[in-house]
Design an enzyme around this catalytic site. Sequence first.
Site, PDB file in Angstrom:
ATOM      1  N   ASN A 127      49.586 130.622  24.051  1.00  0.00           N
ATOM      2  CA  ASN A 127      49.434 129.069  23.887  1.00  0.00           C
ATOM      3  C   ASN A 127      49.287 128.143  24.967  1.00  0.00           C
ATOM      4  O   ASN A 127      50.180 128.110  25.853  1.00  0.00           O
ATOM      5  CB  ASN A 127      50.332 128.519  23.076  1.00  0.00           C
ATOM      6  N   CYS A 133      53.726 125.561  18.984  1.00  0.00           N
ATOM      7  CA  CYS A 133      54.350 126.982  18.560  1.00  0.00           C
ATOM      8  C   CYS A 133      55.961 126.827  18.694  1.00  0.00           C
ATOM      9  O   CYS A 133      56.644 127.973  18.228  1.00  0.00           O
ATOM     10  CB  CYS A 133      53.893 127.894  20.065  1.00  0.00           C
ATOM     11  N   HIS A 134      56.450 125.646  19.127  1.00  0.00           N
ATOM     12  CA  HIS A 134      58.145 125.569  19.097  1.00  0.00           C
ATOM     13  C   HIS A 134      58.442 125.588  17.399  1.00  0.00           C
ATOM     14  O   HIS A 134      59.547 125.799  17.067  1.00  0.00           O
ATOM     15  CB  HIS A 134      58.732 124.454  19.749  1.00  0.00           C
ATOM     16  N   GLU A 176      62.390 116.625  16.482  1.00  0.00           N
ATOM     17  CA  GLU A 176      61.600 116.400  15.154  1.00  0.00           C
ATOM     18  C   GLU A 176      62.668 116.482  13.904  1.00  0.00           C
ATOM     19  O   GLU A 176      62.107 116.439  12.557  1.00  0.00           O
ATOM     20  CB  GLU A 176      60.765 117.379  15.133  1.00  0.00           C
ATOM     21  N   TYR A 183      56.954 133.412  11.551  1.00  0.00           N
ATOM     22  CA  TYR A 183      55.535 134.266  12.076  1.00  0.00           C
ATOM     23  C   TYR A 183      54.940 135.017  11.039  1.00  0.00           C
ATOM     24  O   TYR A 183      53.618 134.733  11.035  1.00  0.00           O
ATOM     25  CB  TYR A 183      56.078 135.283  13.051  1.00  0.00           C
TER      26      TYR A 183
END
Length: 216
Positions: A146, A154-155, A181, A123
Amino acid sequence: MVLARMNKTCEMKYRMMDSPLGKIEISGCEQGLHGIKLHGRKIPDTDPVEAPAPPERLGGPEEVTEPLAQCAAWLGAYFHEPAVLEERPVPALHHPIFQKDSFTSQVLWKLLKAVKFGETVSYQQLAALAGNPKAARAVGEAMRSNPMPILIPCHRVVCSSGALGGYSGGVAVKEWLLAHEGGPAGKPACGGGSRPARTWHGALGGATSSQPAGQD
């Protein structure tokens, strides 16, 4: 990437599509994408906990705007062909949040452009990238605002301490997306195992941690 201008009344179109996480609704007009909603919150290989999904509201291809078609193709590549994701165009964005110069829009825009598939950012790092290193809590608020999760990732925003932080779709979904990912938590990607997460190395000189961002 295009930020479409709100110069006429939007005629909204909607499309429901399946994903490993359940039903996803995408919405937009001829000028650009307005939103992505995760209706299922289903985690693959677990018992699904699904919210009721609205009926599919687009009857045929003639009703699908170009931004919706591009978004559907992008999401399809994200879930099933990540190797070709960079080749898929990102649709123009036409949600009202992008029509004004605010810290939230700056944060979401920087996140979309700078933090790629398989990377994570804290953040505080994202706050610095958006021009205000002390605004980590405001970054958290921006993540909650979002309108286009997954596309605007945002993840990939996590706490400096290493904790995952919150997610509007649920922490289990965030874990799955990061693992898909190659991230540090959750289940491996559908096609095989995971790989170590790449921490974001951009304008902050490759720093991997900083003071706690105050997000959970």
